[in-house]
Enzyme design. Structure first.
Site, short mmCIF file in Angstrom:
data_model
loop_
_atom_site.label_atom_id
_atom_site.label_comp_id
_atom_site.label_asym_id
_atom_site.label_seq_id
_atom_site.Cartn_x
_atom_site.Cartn_y
_atom_site.Cartn_z
N ASP A 135 0.83 -1.21 0.00
CA ASP A 135 0.00 0.00 0.00
C ASP A 135 0.86 1.26 0.00
O ASP A 135 0.49 2.27 -0.59
CB ASP A 135 -0.92 0.01 1.22
CG ASP A 135 -2.13 -0.91 1.03
OD1 ASP A 135 -2.33 -1.41 -0.09
OD2 ASP A 135 -2.89 -1.10 2.00
N HIS A 176 2.79 6.29 -2.71
CA HIS A 176 3.82 7.11 -3.37
C HIS A 176 3.44 7.38 -4.82
O HIS A 176 3.61 8.51 -5.32
CB HIS A 176 5.18 6.41 -3.31
CG HIS A 176 5.89 6.58 -2.01
ND1 HIS A 176 5.61 5.83 -0.89
CD2 HIS A 176 6.90 7.43 -1.64
CE1 HIS A 176 6.40 6.19 0.10
NE2 HIS A 176 7.18 7.18 -0.32
#
Length: 264
Positions: free
Chosen positions: A45, A50
């Site tokens: 995740d 990002h």
């Protein structure tokens, strides 16, 4: 179709990244980092978070899909052994788009004329680097309470399973265009009093936090933190933008909750 594959950076994720790029190029798809139609994240995740922040200006054009090389994630729900199946889906099958709400955070400074705007996929947290956080909380333009404690967490529905859950907040289904405000160790006695419960606010409500003591605030948007003493206010609301996930198979949210926290 244009695609881009990003990796967490470990050996397993990097090897899968290269394999996916090779497979999709063999199917005639274009590897394009600048303007991808779909971003495939390999890792967890955090890797998808990002990627979301990297492409936050392309949310209307880019969809995301995640492969987890560790534990099952809420965003990274494909397994490494399913990579070939996923590649065929991407190359041959029009994907369904599932949209999740985001959090808009506007930070106004005492010494800067222009505010800063952020988007959060999981949450925004407000803490101090020294002592307690003391701030006035306005909801929809009206003063609600003066908060005193360690901090506040304002989360999206999809982010309600993260830090918010650890604070005792409710798990919200991502179809609810809302945000949740949860307290971190609030001070409650005869002098100081807060509501003491998480608040779920609908799409058209704003939450405005105004610091009332001279301390440095640590504002964290998902994984990005800023420390600043000259904060005038922090305004949160449900963003107009949404994140788009590419779905090639059903994976109900409550099934994901069960597998992540309860197990089979």
């Amino acid at each position: 179709m244009k695609f881009f594959v990003t990796s967490r950076g470990d050996d397993t994720s990097n090897a899968l990244q290269k394999k996916i790029v090779t497979y999709l190029q063999e199917f005639g798809l274009e590897h394009n980092e600048e303007e991808p139609d779909i971003v495939i994240t390999v890792g967890g995740d955090g890797t998808l978070l990002h990627a979301f922040h990297h492409y936050h200006n392309r949310l209307n054009e880019t969809a995301f899909v995640g492969i987890h090389t560790g534990h099952l994630g809420f965003y990274a729900d494909w397994k490494p052994e399913e990579v070939e199946k996923l590649v065929i889906h991407i190359a041959k099958t029009p994907f369904q788009v599932v949209e999740y709400p985001l959090l808009e955070v506007i930070v106004r400074h005492l010494d800067r004329p222009n505010p800063e705007r952020y988007l959060a996929l999981n949450e925004c947290t407000v803490k101090t680097t020294e002592g307690s956080l003391v701030c006035q909380m306005d909801i929809k333009g009206d003063m609600f309470e003066t908060f005193r404690g360690d901090g506040l967490c304002i989360s999206t529905p999809s982010g309600s399973t993260a830090y918010n859950k650890a604070l005792g907040g409710a798990i919200l289904h991502p179809s609810l265009a809302s945000m949740q405000v949860s307290e971190m160790a609030s001070i409650n006695n005869r002098v100081y009093r807060t509501v003491g419960s998480p608040l779920v606010l609908p799409q058209h409500h704003t939450c405005l936090l105004t610091p009332m003591n001279d301390v440095a605030l640590q504002i964290t948007i998902d994984h990005v933190s800023e420390v600043n003493r000259r904060i005038k206010s922090i305004q949160c609301r449900v963003a107009e933008e949404q994140i788009r996930f590419a779905r090639f198979r059903p994976f109900p949210f409550w099934k994901r909750v069960k597998e992540s926290f309860i197990g089979e």
